[in-house]
Design an enzyme around this catalytic site. Structure first.
Site, mmCIF file in Angstrom:
data_model
loop_
_atom_site.group_PDB
_atom_site.id
_atom_site.type_symbol
_atom_site.label_atom_id
_atom_site.label_comp_id
_atom_site.label_asym_id
_atom_site.label_seq_id
_atom_site.Cartn_x
_atom_site.Cartn_y
_atom_site.Cartn_z
ATOM 1 N N HIS A 85 -4.708 1.164 3.141
ATOM 2 C CA HIS A 85 -4.062 0.699 2.167
ATOM 3 C C HIS A 85 -4.294 1.154 0.807
ATOM 4 C CE1 HIS A 85 -2.791 -2.783 -0.514
ATOM 5 N NE2 HIS A 85 -1.870 -3.128 0.554
ATOM 6 N N GLU A 157 4.534 2.349 0.942
ATOM 7 C CA GLU A 157 4.081 1.313 -0.102
ATOM 8 C C GLU A 157 3.938 2.074 -1.529
ATOM 9 O OE1 GLU A 157 2.702 -2.692 1.464
ATOM 10 O OE2 GLU A 157 0.885 -1.367 1.216
HETATM 11 P P1 PGA Z 1 2.797 -7.258 -2.368
HETATM 12 O O1 PGA Z 1 1.740 -6.420 -1.338
HETATM 13 O O2 PGA Z 1 3.929 -7.701 -1.246
HETATM 14 O O3 PGA Z 1 2.106 -8.369 -2.933
HETATM 15 O O4 PGA Z 1 3.345 -6.391 -3.388
HETATM 16 C C1 PGA Z 1 2.163 -5.560 -0.328
HETATM 17 C C2 PGA Z 1 0.752 -4.862 0.239
HETATM 18 O O5 PGA Z 1 -0.080 -4.980 -0.832
HETATM 19 O O6 PGA Z 1 0.995 -4.853 1.477
#
Ligand code: PGA
Length: 238
Positions: A85, A157
């Site tokens: 992450h 992401e």
């Molecule tokens: P968010 O976070 O949906 O709050 O943008 C996603 C994540 O960090 O996996």
């Protein structure tokens, strides 16, 4: 569709108890909740949800003060674990070697790694998204044989979209998700699930769902509110 809630460090004990009481009779094989370590047992003991972990120890050894190993997660019935992450890359300086070690431990313990990749705002601005994402993927996946890679889920992401309310256009997501799928299929001969994460919420889920190449979502903030989370899940099952 695989929908994974990443509750990060958002919830207090009181808030988690309320969340659990509202969701305790809910079961959906496509939905995974990743609570804080502290609350994993609350979810495992009081709900029918599939429970994932937000992290795992890099070292799979018996005496590792303060850590939680893949073997322990497995003994709790954990099926999935987030690795890579951007918050861990950024704040804890974890790198590809660390992620490869964690993924190895998870695979050895039959836990599916959800490996996160994504570019920062400046990298996007410099047109480096695919370079960055490709490097993040190859540096880690090259450590594994195809038979192990097939057990990994990728989460794309964009770092600038996480927790900001900003998100890419559908065209931008399609472009990167297809790039990721083609890269992995070309290099390793495998088709992996690719999730999208970054400010997914009840307002944008129907727009995102128009993208057929997305295999699911990694949801942060919106996974901490039962109503919003289940609304997103129901939109994904349409
Ligand atoms: P968010 O976070 O949906 O709050 O943008 C996603 C994540 O960090 O996996």
């Amino acid at each position: 569709m695989l929908i994974v809630g990443n509750q990060k460090t958002y919830l207090s004990k009181e808030a988690v108890l309320e969340f659990v009481s509202k969701i305790k009779d809910y079961r959906n094989n496509n939905v995974v909740i990743c609570p804080s370590y502290l609350y994993i047992d609350l979810f495992c003991s009081n709900t029918d949800l599939i429970v994932g972990s937000q992290n795992v120890s890099e070292k799979e050894i018996f005496s590792m003060t303060g850590e939680i190993t893949a073997r322990q997660l497995s003994s709790m019935g954990i099926k999935y674990c987030i690795v890579g992450h951007s918050e861990r890359r950024e704040y804890l300086k974890e790198n590809s070697d660390v992620f490869a070690n964690k993924i190895k431990n998870l695979i050895d313990n039959n836990i599916i790694p959800i490996f996160c990749v994504g570019e920062k705002q400046t990298e996007k601005g410099n047109n480096l998204t695919k370079d960055v994402v490709g490097k993040q993927i190859l540096e880690v996946l090259s450590n594994f044989a195809s038979c192990d890679i097939k057990n990994i889920v990728i989460a794309y992401e964009p770092v600038w979209a996480i927790g900001t309310g900003l998100f890419p256009t559908n065209e931008e997501i399609i472009d990167v998700v297809n790039y990721i799928k083609d890269l992995i299929s070309d290099k390793f001969g495998i088709n992996l699930l690719v999730l999208y994460g970054g400010s997914v919420n009840k307002k944008n889920i129907s727009l995102l769902n128009q993208i057929s190449s997305i295999d699911g979502y990694l949801i942060g903030g919106a996974s901490t509110k039962v109503d919003e989370f289940l609304y997103i899940v129901s939109e994904c099952s349409k």
